[in-house]
Design an enzyme around this catalytic site. Structure first.
Site, PDB file in Angstrom:
ATOM      1  N   TYR A 188      -1.180  -2.056   9.715  1.00 23.52           N
ATOM      2  CA  TYR A 188      -0.127  -1.035   9.617  1.00 23.52           C
ATOM      3  C   TYR A 188      -0.607   0.361  10.070  1.00 23.52           C
ATOM      4  CZ  TYR A 188       3.253   1.901   6.941  1.00 23.52           C
ATOM      5  OH  TYR A 188       4.176   2.822   6.534  1.00 23.52           O
ATOM      6  N   SER A 239      -8.840   6.495   0.048  1.00 26.51           N
ATOM      7  CA  SER A 239      -7.554   6.428  -0.660  1.00 26.51           C
ATOM      8  C   SER A 239      -7.553   7.373  -1.843  1.00 26.51           C
ATOM      9  CB  SER A 239      -7.380   4.981  -1.149  1.00 26.51           C
ATOM     10  OG  SER A 239      -6.356   4.891  -2.092  1.00 26.51           O
ATOM     11  N   TYR A 241     -10.436  -2.982  -6.037  1.00 27.16           N
ATOM     12  CA  TYR A 241     -10.085  -2.323  -4.765  1.00 27.16           C
ATOM     13  C   TYR A 241     -10.513  -0.854  -4.790  1.00 27.16           C
ATOM     14  CZ  TYR A 241      -7.391   0.142  -1.250  1.00 27.16           C
ATOM     15  OH  TYR A 241      -7.033   0.975  -0.211  1.00 27.16           O
ATOM     16  N   LYS A 271     -13.486   1.461  -2.538  1.00 26.15           N
ATOM     17  CA  LYS A 271     -13.321   2.724  -1.792  1.00 26.15           C
ATOM     18  C   LYS A 271     -14.326   3.765  -2.291  1.00 26.15           C
ATOM     19  CE  LYS A 271     -10.169   1.395   1.035  1.00 26.15           C
ATOM     20  NZ  LYS A 271     -10.442   1.215   2.450  1.00 26.15           N
ATOM     21  N   ASN A 295       4.039  -2.951  -2.419  1.00 26.64           N
ATOM     22  CA  ASN A 295       4.342  -1.520  -2.282  1.00 26.64           C
ATOM     23  C   ASN A 295       5.848  -1.275  -2.294  1.00 26.64           C
ATOM     24  OD1 ASN A 295       1.545  -1.604  -0.271  1.00 26.64           O
ATOM     25  ND2 ASN A 295       1.647  -0.232  -2.008  1.00 26.64           N
ATOM     26  N   PRO A 345       1.493  -2.388 -15.213  1.00 24.72           N
ATOM     27  CA  PRO A 345       0.176  -2.034 -15.746  1.00 24.72           C
ATOM     28  C   PRO A 345      -0.711  -1.398 -14.681  1.00 24.72           C
ATOM     29  CG  PRO A 345       0.752  -4.294 -16.341  1.00 24.72           C
ATOM     30  CD  PRO A 345       1.808  -3.815 -15.392  1.00 24.72           C
TER      31      PRO A 345
HETATM   32  P1  NAD Z   1      -3.356  -3.654   6.731  1.00 22.25           P
HETATM   33  O1  NAD Z   1      -3.660  -4.804   5.846  1.00 22.25           O
HETATM   34  O2  NAD Z   1      -2.021  -3.553   7.369  1.00 22.25           O
HETATM   35  O3  NAD Z   1      -4.448  -3.566   7.904  1.00 22.25           O
HETATM   36  C1  NAD Z   1      -5.798  -3.893   7.710  1.00 22.25           C
HETATM   37  C2  NAD Z   1      -6.232  -4.717   8.910  1.00 22.25           C
HETATM   38  O4  NAD Z   1      -7.619  -5.029   8.771  1.00 22.25           O
HETATM   39  C3  NAD Z   1      -5.480  -6.054   9.026  1.00 22.25           C
HETATM   40  O5  NAD Z   1      -4.955  -6.190  10.330  1.00 22.25           O
HETATM   41  C4  NAD Z   1      -6.554  -7.110   8.735  1.00 22.25           C
HETATM   42  O6  NAD Z   1      -6.334  -8.307   9.463  1.00 22.25           O
HETATM   43  C5  NAD Z   1      -7.814  -6.380   9.163  1.00 22.25           C
HETATM   44  N1  NAD Z   1      -9.045  -6.847   8.485  1.00 22.25           N
HETATM   45  C6  NAD Z   1      -9.257  -6.984   7.149  1.00 22.25           C
HETATM   46  N2  NAD Z   1     -10.532  -7.379   6.932  1.00 22.25           N
HETATM   47  C7  NAD Z   1     -11.126  -7.479   8.154  1.00 22.25           C
HETATM   48  C8  NAD Z   1     -12.431  -7.836   8.586  1.00 22.25           C
HETATM   49  N3  NAD Z   1     -13.398  -8.184   7.723  1.00 22.25           N
HETATM   50  N4  NAD Z   1     -12.698  -7.808   9.912  1.00 22.25           N
HETATM   51  C9  NAD Z   1     -11.742  -7.475  10.818  1.00 22.25           C
HETATM   52  N5  NAD Z   1     -10.490  -7.137  10.458  1.00 22.25           N
HETATM   53  C10 NAD Z   1     -10.188  -7.139   9.146  1.00 22.25           C
HETATM   54  O7  NAD Z   1      -3.684  -2.338   5.890  1.00 22.25           O
HETATM   55  P2  NAD Z   1      -3.296  -0.809   6.180  1.00 22.25           P
HETATM   56  O8  NAD Z   1      -2.205  -0.438   5.264  1.00 22.25           O
HETATM   57  O9  NAD Z   1      -3.159  -0.587   7.627  1.00 22.25           O
HETATM   58  O10 NAD Z   1      -4.604  -0.103   5.635  1.00 22.25           O
HETATM   59  C11 NAD Z   1      -5.643   0.319   6.510  1.00 22.25           C
HETATM   60  C12 NAD Z   1      -6.742   0.958   5.684  1.00 22.25           C
HETATM   61  O11 NAD Z   1      -6.209   2.037   4.939  1.00 22.25           O
HETATM   62  C13 NAD Z   1      -7.402   0.033   4.661  1.00 22.25           C
HETATM   63  O12 NAD Z   1      -8.780   0.334   4.621  1.00 22.25           O
HETATM   64  C14 NAD Z   1      -6.733   0.426   3.359  1.00 22.25           C
HETATM   65  O13 NAD Z   1      -7.560   0.166   2.250  1.00 22.25           O
HETATM   66  C15 NAD Z   1      -6.545   1.916   3.560  1.00 22.25           C
HETATM   67  N6  NAD Z   1      -5.459   2.492   2.763  1.00 22.25           N
HETATM   68  C16 NAD Z   1      -4.202   1.957   2.850  1.00 22.25           C
HETATM   69  C17 NAD Z   1      -3.172   2.503   2.074  1.00 22.25           C
HETATM   70  C18 NAD Z   1      -1.795   1.920   2.107  1.00 22.25           C
HETATM   71  O14 NAD Z   1      -1.026   2.158   1.178  1.00 22.25           O
HETATM   72  N7  NAD Z   1      -1.412   1.180   3.132  1.00 22.25           N
HETATM   73  C19 NAD Z   1      -3.443   3.619   1.259  1.00 22.25           C
HETATM   74  C20 NAD Z   1      -4.727   4.134   1.209  1.00 22.25           C
HETATM   75  C21 NAD Z   1      -5.743   3.566   1.981  1.00 22.25           C
HETATM   76  C1  WQD Z   2       4.548   3.433  -5.745  1.00 18.43           C
HETATM   77  C2  WQD Z   2       5.415   3.657  -6.973  1.00 18.43           C
HETATM   78  C3  WQD Z   2       5.277   1.916  -8.638  1.00 18.43           C
HETATM   79  C4  WQD Z   2       7.022  -1.290  -6.299  1.00 18.43           C
HETATM   80  C5  WQD Z   2      -0.894   1.859  -3.995  1.00 18.43           C
HETATM   81  C6  WQD Z   2      -2.349   1.732  -4.306  1.00 18.43           C
HETATM   82  C7  WQD Z   2      -3.074   2.946  -3.777  1.00 18.43           C
HETATM   83  C8  WQD Z   2      -2.764   3.150  -2.309  1.00 18.43           C
HETATM   84  C9  WQD Z   2      -1.308   3.208  -2.054  1.00 18.43           C
HETATM   85  C10 WQD Z   2      -4.354   1.903  -1.034  1.00 18.43           C
HETATM   86  C11 WQD Z   2       4.711   3.288  -8.283  1.00 18.43           C
HETATM   87  C12 WQD Z   2       6.671   1.988  -8.034  1.00 18.43           C
HETATM   88  C13 WQD Z   2       6.538  -0.058  -6.691  1.00 18.43           C
HETATM   89  C14 WQD Z   2       8.209  -1.795  -6.910  1.00 18.43           C
HETATM   90  C15 WQD Z   2       8.351   0.218  -8.211  1.00 18.43           C
HETATM   91  N1  WQD Z   2      -3.225   2.043  -1.513  1.00 18.43           N
HETATM   92  N2  WQD Z   2       7.186   0.682  -7.628  1.00 18.43           N
HETATM   93  N3  WQD Z   2       8.826  -1.012  -7.848  1.00 18.43           N
HETATM   94  O1  WQD Z   2       0.703   1.992  -6.633  1.00 18.43           O
HETATM   95  O2  WQD Z   2       1.222   4.361  -5.857  1.00 18.43           O
HETATM   96  O3  WQD Z   2      -0.401   3.009  -4.647  1.00 18.43           O
HETATM   97  O4  WQD Z   2      -0.686   2.019  -2.599  1.00 18.43           O
HETATM   98  O5  WQD Z   2      -5.327   2.591  -1.123  1.00 18.43           O
HETATM   99  O6  WQD Z   2      -4.414   2.695  -3.975  1.00 18.43           O
HETATM  100  O7  WQD Z   2      -2.509   1.653  -5.714  1.00 18.43           O
HETATM  101  O8  WQD Z   2       1.949   2.422  -4.448  1.00 18.43           O
HETATM  102  O9  WQD Z   2       3.946   1.556  -3.338  1.00 18.43           O
HETATM  103  O10 WQD Z   2       2.776   0.105  -5.049  1.00 18.43           O
HETATM  104  O11 WQD Z   2       4.013   2.111  -5.821  1.00 18.43           O
HETATM  105  O12 WQD Z   2       8.936   0.867  -9.078  1.00 18.43           O
HETATM  106  O13 WQD Z   2       8.663  -2.909  -6.632  1.00 18.43           O
HETATM  107  O14 WQD Z   2       6.535   2.768  -6.875  1.00 18.43           O
HETATM  108  O15 WQD Z   2       5.350   1.672 -10.011  1.00 18.43           O
HETATM  109  O16 WQD Z   2       5.114   4.201  -9.243  1.00 18.43           O
HETATM  110  P1  WQD Z   2       0.885   2.958  -5.544  1.00 18.43           P
HETATM  111  P2  WQD Z   2       3.184   1.466  -4.601  1.00 18.43           P
END
Ligand code: NAD
Ligand code: WQD
Length: 342
Positions: A15, A129, A154, A158, A202, A299
């Site tokens: 993404y 994150s 998770y 990070k 999410n 939770p």
């Molecule tokens: P995503 O799952 O859409 O993309 C991650 C990609 O990494 C996937 O295409 C997956 O196939 C690939 N991947 C996973 N493990 C791998 C490996 N060992 N080798 C090669 N490819 C691998 O996730 P995203 O939402 O695009 O997130 C990207 C980064 O941002 C991640 O590190 C995630 O932890 C971080 N992040 C995401 C969010 C969020 O809410 N989406 C928030 C904070 C941080």
């Molecule tokens: C957002 C709000 C839920 C789904 C997560 C990870 C965080 C980061 C971003 C990676 C919360 C509420 C959700 C639903 C709802 N990722 N919700 N009904 O939990 O803030 O963050 O993603 O690093 O580490 O924890 O994101 O989108 O899951 O939730 O009411 O069906 O929406 O309770 O308040 P969150 P989220």
């Protein structure tokens, strides 16, 4: 094309990585994508090609596979910078499968750093994150806030990755960690967006899937928090704005002449919005019908968190351009396109 402009993007089929690849191409860089497709498929890669009209350099493989990475570094390099998105990201799954998360998220980083060192690549941008802060004592949260004990494996990965990067900066790896808040939305073209596997955890992908009829209804997790409308507050940031900050970080690193760099930036809009506000904005902005009910708290959810983006605004000279409403309209357009093509 800029000289010395090849950027290795791990997780570039996912993404945030895919949206960043588009911004990199728009800025004149040449991204080389590595992804094992463990949490994605080639849909977003096709979207990138449609948006940019470019043929992609994509290499399917695992970031824990040193031979594979060495092959890519030698065949495709030299790289100006590595952007490391590849990781598993589901908080709930990480509680069930902690070893898998540590193996993948920490293991990938360690292998990548070894290969960078062997190939003389120094600059690194890491997907961190806001989860590293847990429930911060002071909101808006700035980068000086301490890391509380991580709520999930998770989150722990990070925190550990950031610590490893801080340690290796003494040996010449120059890192910027970007601590994302809540990325939402899709590319304005409608050609690329979030593609969760199975039932989304999410909020926004769950909303769009409920509105299109793939899920029966959205459950809002809790309306008895200590917030104005009782639902949780988050800092929702458009994925294209988030993608754009990676280009700013890259440019910042290339003008920084220091041998040793470790810096972390919060990446959010600085505005908190509640879950109910987001739900109502979605309904108003798209005109879609969204069945929802109020349910119990989930939770582990933090009550309220949003960024103080002062450092990213002033040092990286980055501002969020899109509103929450824009992001929700774009996410909805993407969901509609997806279902039409299936
Ligand atoms: P995503 O799952 O859409 O993309 C991650 C990609 O990494 C996937 O295409 C997956 O196939 C690939 N991947 C996973 N493990 C791998 C490996 N060992 N080798 C090669 N490819 C691998 O996730 P995203 O939402 O695009 O997130 C990207 C980064 O941002 C991640 O590190 C995630 O932890 C971080 N992040 C995401 C969010 C969020 O809410 N989406 C928030 C904070 C941080
Ligand atoms: C957002 C709000 C839920 C789904 C997560 C990870 C965080 C980061 C971003 C990676 C919360 C509420 C959700 C639903 C709802 N990722 N919700 N009904 O939990 O803030 O963050 O993603 O690093 O580490 O924890 O994101 O989108 O899951 O939730 O009411 O069906 O929406 O309770 O308040 P969150 P989220």
């Amino acid at each position: 094309m800029k000289i010395g402009s090849k950027i290795l993007v791990t997780g570039g089929a996912g993404y945030i990585g895919a949206h960043t690849v588009v911004e990199l191409i728009n800025a004149g860089y040449e991204p080389v994508i590595v992804d094992n497709l463990s949490a994605s498929d080639k849909t977003l890669l096709a979207g990138i090609q449609q948006i940019t009209g470019k043929t992609l350099s994509f290499h399917q493989g695992d970031c824990r596979d040193k031979n594979f990475l060495n092959f890519v570094f030698k065949a495709q390099g030299p790289f100006k910078c590595v952007m490391h998105f590849a990781a598993f990201k589901s908080v709930g799954e990480s509680v069930q499968k902690p070893l898998l998360y540590h193996q993948n998220n920490v293991g990938s980083l360690l292998t990548l750093l070894e290969v960078m060192e062997e190939n003389g690549v120094k600059d690194f941008i890491f997907s961190s994150s806001c989860t590293v802060y847990g429930q911060p004592d002071v909101i808006p949260v700035d980068e000086r806030a301490p890391f509380k004990r991580a709520e999930s494996p998770y989150g722990a990965t990070k925190q550990l990755c950031e610590r490893i990067l801080e340690d290796v900066h003494h040996t010449g790896i120059r890192t910027i960690s970007l601590r994302y808040f809540n990325p939402i939305g899709a590319h304005p073209s409608g050609l690329m967006g979030e593609l969760p596997i199975g039932v989304p955890n999410n909020l926004v992908p769950f909303i769009t899937q409920a509105a299109i009829g793939l899920r029966k209804k959205l459950t809002v997790f809790g309306n008895n928090y200590n917030t104005p409308d009782g639902s949780c507050i988050r800092d929702f940031i458009h994925v294209v704005d988030l993608a754009n900050v990676h280009v700013k970080a890259l440019e910042y690193l290339s003008t920084d002449t220091r041998k040793n760099v470790y810096d972390a930036f919060n990446v959010g809009t600085g505005k908190g919005a509640s879950v109910l506000e987001l739900v109502n904005t979605f309904i108003r902005a798209t005109g879609a019908k969204l069945p929802f009910v109020i349910g119990p708290r989930r939770p582990g959810d933090v009550e309220k968190v949003y960024a103080d983006p002062t450092r990213v605004n002033t040092i990286l000279k980055w501002q969020a351009r899109y509103s929450m409403e824009d992001a929700l309209k774009h996410a909805w357009a993407w969901e509609q396109k997806l279902r039409k093509s299936n």
